[in-house]
Design an enzyme around this catalytic site. Structure first.
Site, PDB file in Angstrom:
ATOM      1  N   HIS A  61       5.448 -26.953  -4.288  1.00 24.25           N
ATOM      2  CA  HIS A  61       6.781 -26.353  -4.437  1.00 24.25           C
ATOM      3  C   HIS A  61       6.903 -25.562  -5.741  1.00 24.25           C
ATOM      4  O   HIS A  61       7.971 -25.554  -6.373  1.00 24.25           O
ATOM      5  CB  HIS A  61       7.839 -27.456  -4.386  1.00 24.25           C
ATOM      6  CG  HIS A  61       9.172 -27.024  -3.852  1.00 24.25           C
ATOM      7  ND1 HIS A  61      10.034 -26.216  -4.558  1.00 24.25           N
ATOM      8  CD2 HIS A  61       9.791 -27.301  -2.680  1.00 24.25           C
ATOM      9  CE1 HIS A  61      11.136 -26.032  -3.853  1.00 24.25           C
ATOM     10  NE2 HIS A  61      11.021 -26.670  -2.704  1.00 24.25           N
TER      11      HIS A  61
ATOM     12  N   HIS B 228      11.926 -33.618   1.925  1.00 22.31           N
ATOM     13  CA  HIS B 228      10.737 -33.594   1.057  1.00 22.31           C
ATOM     14  C   HIS B 228      10.169 -34.987   0.752  1.00 22.31           C
ATOM     15  O   HIS B 228       9.829 -35.307  -0.391  1.00 22.31           O
ATOM     16  CB  HIS B 228      11.062 -32.874  -0.243  1.00 22.31           C
ATOM     17  CG  HIS B 228      11.218 -31.391  -0.113  1.00 22.31           C
ATOM     18  ND1 HIS B 228      10.661 -30.669   0.918  1.00 22.31           N
ATOM     19  CD2 HIS B 228      11.884 -30.499  -0.896  1.00 22.31           C
ATOM     20  CE1 HIS B 228      10.964 -29.386   0.768  1.00 22.31           C
ATOM     21  NE2 HIS B 228      11.710 -29.247  -0.318  1.00 22.31           N
TER      22      HIS B 228
ATOM     23  N   GLU C 201       6.092 -22.043   0.462  1.00 21.75           N
ATOM     24  CA  GLU C 201       5.698 -23.420   0.768  1.00 21.75           C
ATOM     25  C   GLU C 201       4.935 -23.442   2.095  1.00 21.75           C
ATOM     26  O   GLU C 201       5.518 -23.608   3.166  1.00 21.75           O
ATOM     27  CB  GLU C 201       6.934 -24.313   0.838  1.00 21.75           C
ATOM     28  CG  GLU C 201       7.783 -24.286  -0.424  1.00 21.75           C
ATOM     29  CD  GLU C 201       9.195 -24.794  -0.191  1.00 21.75           C
ATOM     30  OE1 GLU C 201       9.341 -25.915   0.341  1.00 21.75           O
ATOM     31  OE2 GLU C 201      10.158 -24.058  -0.515  1.00 21.75           O
TER      32      GLU C 201
END
Length: 344
Positions: free
Chosen positions: A175, A101, A309
């Site tokens: 997210h 991420h 996502e």
């Protein structure tokens, strides 16, 4: 309605978007973090359907990435490295030997420049950030602009644009964890997911894609006719077990329907639909939740929320047969995802 701005801590601003029906979305200029979404149930009652911390200070860590914008690359990069223009590029290894991420200082940790607006589509906020060349190990100066718009059709529209001066990988997402029950202590077991995706990416025990594209038909990964999360959470196959009993997988969307995803919560009647220009999404069912500080609506718990996502997969850096995530100089990264709230 005009967006409202309040300072919440350390100079952070919280922006409230509200439509003419009373639906609200609260977000921070820090990480673009969505802290709350109030949506209607079938009886017309509003309740929060997004997981977030009770204490704003907890977002400085935010290891579950509650509500946050994710980038430069959402997901896991195996070995925290890739090849760009014949050169091996190393990015931060922040999950074992892998990169997750965008690294520890990814977009979820950035205080964005923001501008609120009203338009024909609704009220919104625009987030801007320039990620400098070498940021987290990534090549290129990348200018990122993301907007959240809340419409009178009870839609949350996320629009992403970016440009670079060097070839670089880029795939952005949000997210937010949803729980459509809007009820303290509720889990997502009985939420019913329908998804227009006939294949997913197999994962190894480090949650890295193996490159094997698996057909979903007839399995617990087949959501084409609607399937409750429960069986995949409680009695799943090895692919469910390897991610902590649940889902944390990239699904390749077929894009044969206007809305790629529909999630229904039977008790409240709430429905969350999603459409996106992205080639797929990561479905995450909160398998790792439960040890976090207190949330807005009570203690954190395993399976307390799910994430959709929408993004391309970073596995494409290793496997050429997947939709790529390269952004080239002179081109524009442009995607849109719409979450639509309704009832039945």
């Amino acid at each position: 309605m005009e967006p409202k701005i309040n300072m919440v801590r350390n100079g952070w601003n919280q922006i409230r978007l509200q439509n003419n029906h009373g639906m609200c979305l609260d977000c921070l200029d820090y990480g673009g973090i969505v802290t709350r979404i109030d949506a209607f149930d079938r009886s017309g009652q509003l309740a929060n359907v997004a997981l977030g911390y009770k204490d704003m200070n907890e977002y400085t860590d935010n290891s579950p990435y509650f509500g946050a914008l994710i980038g430069r690359v959402a997901g896991r990069i195996a070995g925290a490295s890739f090849t760009a223009e014949g050169k091996q590029i190393h990015v931060q290894a922040n999950e074992g030997a892998n990169h997750l991420h965008g690294g520890a200082n990814g977009l979820h940790q950035i205080r964005f420049e923001t501008e609120t607006f009203t338009s024909a589509r609704g009220s919104g906020v625009r987030f801007h950030h320039r990620s400098p060349d070498g940021d987290g190990g990534y090549p290129g100066n990348v200018d990122i602009d993301i907007t959240y718009t809340l419409t009178d059709d009870n839609e949350w529209i996320l629009s992403y644009t970016a440009k670079t001066d060097k070839r670089t990988p880029l795939t952005l997402t949000n997210h937010t964890y949803f729980n459509l029950a809007g009820e303290k202590g509720a889990t997502i077991h009985d939420h019913v997911l329908e998804m227009d995706a006939s294949a997913y990416l197999e994962l190894d025990n480090e949650l890295i894609a193996t490159g094997n594209v698996v057909k979903a038909k007839g399995s617990l990964f087949d959501f084409s006719q609607g399937r409750a999360f429960r069986q995949g959470l409680e009695d799943g196959i090895e692919q469910n077990r390897c991610v902590g009993n649940g889902y944390d997988h990239y699904f390749l969307l077929d894009h044969t329907k206007h809305e790629s995803v529909r999630v229904y919560e039977p008790k409240s009647g709430r429905v969350l639909s999603m459409e996106t220009t992205q080639p797929g999404l990561v479905l995450y069912t909160g398998n790792g939740l439960g040890s976090e500080p207190e949330l807005t609506d009570g203690p954190s718990r395993k399976y307390g929320g799910f994430c959709l996502e929408a993004q391309a997969s970073p596995a494409s850096l290793q496997y050429d047969d997947l939709p790529h995530i390269w952004l080239e100089p002179g081109t524009i990264y442009k995607h849109e995802t719409v979450y639509r709230f309704s009832t039945q």
